[in-house]
Design an enzyme around this catalytic site. Sequence first.
Site, PDB file in Angstrom:
ATOM      1  N   SER D 289       0.856  -1.170   0.000  1.00 48.39           N
ATOM      2  CA  SER D 289       0.000   0.000   0.000  1.00 48.39           C
ATOM      3  C   SER D 289       0.893   1.221   0.000  1.00 48.39           C
ATOM      4  O   SER D 289       2.011   1.183   0.527  1.00 48.39           O
ATOM      5  CB  SER D 289      -0.874  -0.016   1.254  1.00 48.39           C
ATOM      6  N   ARG D 328     -20.919  -9.634 -46.138  1.00 46.02           N
ATOM      7  CA  ARG D 328     -19.904  -9.047 -45.237  1.00 46.02           C
ATOM      8  C   ARG D 328     -20.609  -7.989 -44.415  1.00 46.02           C
ATOM      9  O   ARG D 328     -21.322  -7.146 -44.967  1.00 46.02           O
ATOM     10  CB  ARG D 328     -18.736  -8.419 -46.029  1.00 46.02           C
TER      11      ARG D 328
END
Lengths: 460, 460, 460, 460
Positions: D289, D328
């Site tokens: 931390s 497509r």
Amino acid sequence: LIAETGEPYVNHGQTNQWLDPLFTTDAMRAVFSDRGRLQGILDFEAALATVEARCGIIPRSAAQAITSQAKAELFDLVALARASALAGNTAIPVVKALTSRVAAVDQEAARYVHWGATSQDAMDTGLVLQSREALGLIEASLASLSGELTLLAEEHKLTPMAGRTWLVQASPTTFGLKAAGWYGAVQRVRFRLSSIRQRALVIQLGGAVGTLASLGDRGLEVAGGLAEELSLGLPDIPWHSSRDRGAELATSLGILVGSLGKIARDISLLSQTEVGEVFESHAPGRGGSSTMPQKRNPVGCAVVLAAAMRIPALVGIALGAMVQEHERGLGGWHAEWETLPEIFLLTAGAAEQILRVVQGLEIDSARMRTNLEATHGLIFAEAVSMSLAAKIGRQAAHELVERACETAVEHKRPLSEVLAKDQNVTAHLSLSELLNLFDPTAYLGSAGKLVDRALAGEGT
Amino acid sequence: LIAETGEPYVNHGQTNQWLDPLFTTDAMRAVFSDRGRLQGILDFEAALATVEARCGIIPRSAAQAITSQAKAELFDLVALARASALAGNTAIPVVKALTSRVAAVDQEAARYVHWGATSQDAMDTGLVLQSREALGLIEASLASLSGELTLLAEEHKLTPMAGRTWLVQASPTTFGLKAAGWYGAVQRVRFRLSSIRQRALVIQLGGAVGTLASLGDRGLEVAGGLAEELSLGLPDIPWHSSRDRGAELATSLGILVGSLGKIARDISLLSQTEVGEVFESHAPGRGGSSTMPQKRNPVGCAVVLAAAMRIPALVGIALGAMVQEHERGLGGWHAEWETLPEIFLLTAGAAEQILRVVQGLEIDSARMRTNLEATHGLIFAEAVSMSLAAKIGRQAAHELVERACETAVEHKRPLSEVLAKDQNVTAHLSLSELLNLFDPTAYLGSAGKLVDRALAGEGT
Amino acid sequence: LIAETGEPYVNHGQTNQWLDPLFTTDAMRAVFSDRGRLQGILDFEAALATVEARCGIIPRSAAQAITSQAKAELFDLVALARASALAGNTAIPVVKALTSRVAAVDQEAARYVHWGATSQDAMDTGLVLQSREALGLIEASLASLSGELTLLAEEHKLTPMAGRTWLVQASPTTFGLKAAGWYGAVQRVRFRLSSIRQRALVIQLGGAVGTLASLGDRGLEVAGGLAEELSLGLPDIPWHSSRDRGAELATSLGILVGSLGKIARDISLLSQTEVGEVFESHAPGRGGSSTMPQKRNPVGCAVVLAAAMRIPALVGIALGAMVQEHERGLGGWHAEWETLPEIFLLTAGAAEQILRVVQGLEIDSARMRTNLEATHGLIFAEAVSMSLAAKIGRQAAHELVERACETAVEHKRPLSEVLAKDQNVTAHLSLSELLNLFDPTAYLGSAGKLVDRALAGEGT
Amino acid sequence: LIAETGEPYVNHGQTNQWLDPLFTTDAMRAVFSDRGRLQGILDFEAALATVEARCGIIPRSAAQAITSQAKAELFDLVALARASALAGNTAIPVVKALTSRVAAVDQEAARYVHWGATSQDAMDTGLVLQSREALGLIEASLASLSGELTLLAEEHKLTPMAGRTWLVQASPTTFGLKAAGWYGAVQRVRFRLSSIRQRALVIQLGGAVGTLASLGDRGLEVAGGLAEELSLGLPDIPWHSSRDRGAELATSLGILVGSLGKIARDISLLSQTEVGEVFESHAPGRGGSSTMPQKRNPVGCAVVLAAAMRIPALVGIALGAMVQEHERGLGGWHAEWETLPEIFLLTAGAAEQILRVVQGLEIDSARMRTNLEATHGLIFAEAVSMSLAAKIGRQAAHELVERACETAVEHKRPLSEVLAKDQNVTAHLSLSELLNLFDPTAYLGSAGKLVDRALAGEGT
């Protein structure tokens, strides 16, 4: 500004960024580059030191030393990234590296780096700073887009075209009304974004668990000063694990991209070969095919539609990640780190692409007219029906015209002809009355007034 | 009110509603019942006729006849549902059935049912009416929840407990500060919902393709009257395929449920056997096990957490469905029909469950104290570190205390003992100064002030 | 079978089921009705007792009594639902109610109800039984769909139509090849579903925490017998919090609906007014408009597309909910309860609708031919380009034809004319060679062979 | 191999890659780097030319020239990326650039680059090649993970610990059984991935619209050769817009990460300060931390949990994007481009992190024992209840023990004491029989056998 620290697009091949020029903008990419992220954290650290010095908590010289080193270009991003993988967040290695750099110029000052803060304070505030800049970019694109849409709506206020519902021709409308609908949605998003600014753009400062205990009884004083120094809002209490602000940003961008996707869907459908009413402008090399020489693909629409498929899921991540544990989350917080940046990046790309599409839009209003005739009058069925309804009732008229439409389709005859031979029609409408009903410009209702209303910003 | 037309919970077995009493509320279920949906459509038709009569477009007697029949209980929902499956939407069969009923009482009046409107006008406006009622229910739950959270935050403003980050004990905080964090998030949602009301609660009236052509040049007049009649806003232009309003409702409920999920996550973690700090109240038959007699399961939290996992995805549907085609969408519109209702239903259940959980919360502040001692002082490491930092600098203090923590863990000794034997510590802190740092009430920083600030609604 | 216990569609108005006939099927609705869910749990309890009696763990008479009462129609679903809201799951109240019923016929037998099991054993196994039946329904629909698609692909193997990429005409293809593509995707899903059956359709029996401790050392024996009794697989170990099996079911249905959505998207685009190549069959009352008499909306496609927008999000819930705690999850488990049923319900509706659409599909192959001419030859650009490429290279041919296309568009002339005047073309192609390139049937490549291949099930 | 062409991690700051070392692996990053993507496309082009030369369609020398230039390091990725933004896909600029390079070495050969293919053929096949390599990396991680889990399950087969349901202690289980549950889920995923290989790893070759027309009647021959050359499967027909294969890959990875997330959730809960049964191994700099010196955060679990929150949404994108238009897609195809890569990248990171967590897992079996005593016997309630059930019936025993548990909690007395004073208990159980029921090792049922069974791979 973070955006200005970014280089023009480069690509060293080791990362996945090929598609960035297609899916986002250089400016937004700079904001959410690693350098941008780092500068956001450093800006927090510099502002914190400055304010703490002002409050007499740390020496003024320390703040100066810290500020002098809080420049992203001074840091080794490879080392930071490798250290972050160990540490589990981005701020811890930055704080260590910053402390080292400060120590090199002022040993004493190094004591006061990150004074009273926790990693998440730096990371969240940094992200808010990035978000402020990103919002500015988005808002600028939207302002331009609004301008373009205003022009379209004005110019084509009364340009008749087929209105289509369920993908099928329905009744006539105008291209200006369609554009005004796009415009209205963009305006509502602009309003939402501006109202979020004050809610979402706030500092984070809470220390380890949100009590500001590491600042003794000076916590609120420092927090207030920090907000002022960074020109951000001061929240009621730290929000380390109360993540609604970022979620609201994410959702608002999601709504924006949904609205842009609607524009792209419309334009791409209108530019189908068989419809041919509008087209993305043609630039050399844009939207071609590797094998079909004639192709002009709607690339801009494709990008916007792709964003509109991807962002809802990313918004879902942001919402799902709100369930964070206690004073700092495990997993949820980490799930956020790339999510809001990615939403901003894709949103910027979508906004930019739709802007370019709209700016260059080629409109074939003659083809719109031709298409209105494609059904040999069926598109005017409602006009006839409403006209008869005044005489014989809505439902009866509907059924009478419905049968006439079936006859027209079956026998491939114009609807007007079929109706002109129906005594139930001719009993109520003269031939000239009937034929007038087949003029699209005569059945546009309030289209023009609605466009005016939308552009004037009336209504809610 | 739609909600009042709902029956108490019944279950005929043919549908999937077993879990409704667990996952939603009876009142919200009534709003989004089929009867509620039908009444919403009928309220639109009645109001439309009333306004058109007032404008002189249809006879006053027609409006009276239509209004007299616009009562959900008069209709056959089985027939409507079957017909909807053919027609593809709910309004077409309703309009037909309403027309038949009106014809039975006043043949002439039947001509004017649904005059000038399109199906989606009725469906959207009906949904807005349902949404208004649903918002009222949610807001009432949230008002109660805010009240409960205020009490918790006040009472436990200075009740010390372990602050936890990454699921690990970090530094002391207070239970009141935790509750104030929950409170703040709820307040922000309440503000958002109230500001959405005026943006989202608007009529839909556009006719076939949004031009209002079927009302000739009277379209805007009728629309204005309809908005007034239903006490809804009048939008700039019809929004048949501009779906940001509903999407904003959906996202705001998503943010709400995310915030409620955070509360539920916290409470369920605190009520683990090994933590034992708070508990859902125990009621006979609630939260038991079919095989383990001792079990008291946190049922309320489970429901809220489940909602917080489901709703983000539903919000994603609402956002994705915004990409609708032309003047009425194909698929996207249909994807909405059950989505917003489902979000409201689950949100109501989550709000109700968390309210009950918070109302009945059993709090064991003695256990909170005991748990603060679980680490033999490690939780005070930051307190010591900050105290030393003032003397030897932040980074040096951090490293010194980090080593002491490692020693304490390795040798299973209290951190205070380890520190008391370290000359680097004792050179700067007397023993009594050192021991004071291990008092949780002495290291709560601005916790109390932050609670006051949140409850007073200060900050953004 | 569960499905057969369901009543025909009824609607009492208090619940949200109006759209069921549109979005799902009666048969699937019966499977996932409350009665179906209850019967699943009861079938588990009956089989468990039967097996335990067979093993000599409980008296044979007890098993008979339990089995005699394990009939859904004997239970009060309202009471069960209310009790479930308290208990937090569906099985606890069922076990209690079943125990009471058994006690009424055989006091001694009541001792042995649910012997050795936990609630989740009954709930999970019940859901697996429902899933088996549901899979059967889906597979039957898909078998019919495969048959229909085979017919389409066969019949139109060489029916030329415009191939379209990016929504723009590209090169000729055949309608049969398009249908064969749909067919292939359906076949792959059928294979996946059949391979999942053995993985996913397994019993759940673990007792309180998965050790089967409540059955002493007879646990595995009972589990083996139960699997046999229910004709389900026997898993390696209990899977109370290992949820991949249900997730795989969910994802496979998600893939199925994506494939169906693709079919619906194609068909709806082909049935646009301006394209007009295929249509959903017209039935009275189907797909009309409340205001436009001529409308024939593609209702079936809309339903499928809506499902394809909703189910991906539901699949996401199923995947996200896999993260369950310890031996039984909190929230994740509960999030599943309505998710897999909802996926099955929507999938069944989509499969049924697309089946009906394909069965009744009206195909206008003349219009397909006409549309091939819409671009005045541009659609044959690739044919020309490939022909020239053999002479002058691919890239040079591409650029030459690209310029010719631009000229054709700009001067609104047929591409063949433009090319016929270009010496770079005529140097390599005679006029008749050139004109032959503009015959769609001459440029279909392997379309026919690919259809044959797909229908023969060759390839992976 | 693509992976080997990647450089070690570098970071130039302009892109968003800081978190890559945390969230993914270097090897997977290399596979999905821009260079990897480019090499995939080039490998397709080289193989296509090779095969076409072999078939006599293009000159052998052309194939050699093309192959010689098909090396990613020869290309300018910045230029390619900028050109892709214009062109709308990645392959068009690659084909142009490759053609130029080939022309420079062999003018004639340049004619034959990309012969007969379309952009998507190259892009899809390239992605499949990347996916094959990526699958190999994932499978290697999973093999190691299986090995580690086997060791854990073996070693702790009979190590008693509290089984927990709904986050509350339920009944005893063993740590080995928990590990065997994790193991089983990983094995099922490994099986799924291996069975997908043959279905999903296929070439794409269809030409412009899937007919292979540009290859005349040689299309299938070339396709067959290409599949062989690349050691990929040959699909039935081209799958340009039938996207189930990629979707199945995505969903399988989604299921994998869900299963890994479950492990991470368990471990992180067990490593809470108040539980303390297992811990991620501690390495210097890992999981600290910035402000709390004592912190050891479960970083590995956080990464896995974050992936398990993000990937379900990405899978949803893949499923939603399946609805692609005609030959497509527009938008759906584009939405895929970054989605599968991102899923692979995050999955690799999650797999690697959980592997390291499991490898280094510190297990405190003494603490597991202590925690079993935390409830003063309540955790044995089921054991007692089942023992009594044999005498007085399941429901009666359940209720008797339930009351005893309430008494024990209310009066803070051990459950054994309360029961020992209850005549309803002592009538059926002697004191020693009763006390034996409070031995966790005596109530583990089939735990050991189930572990054996899972590790032996029995069951489905």
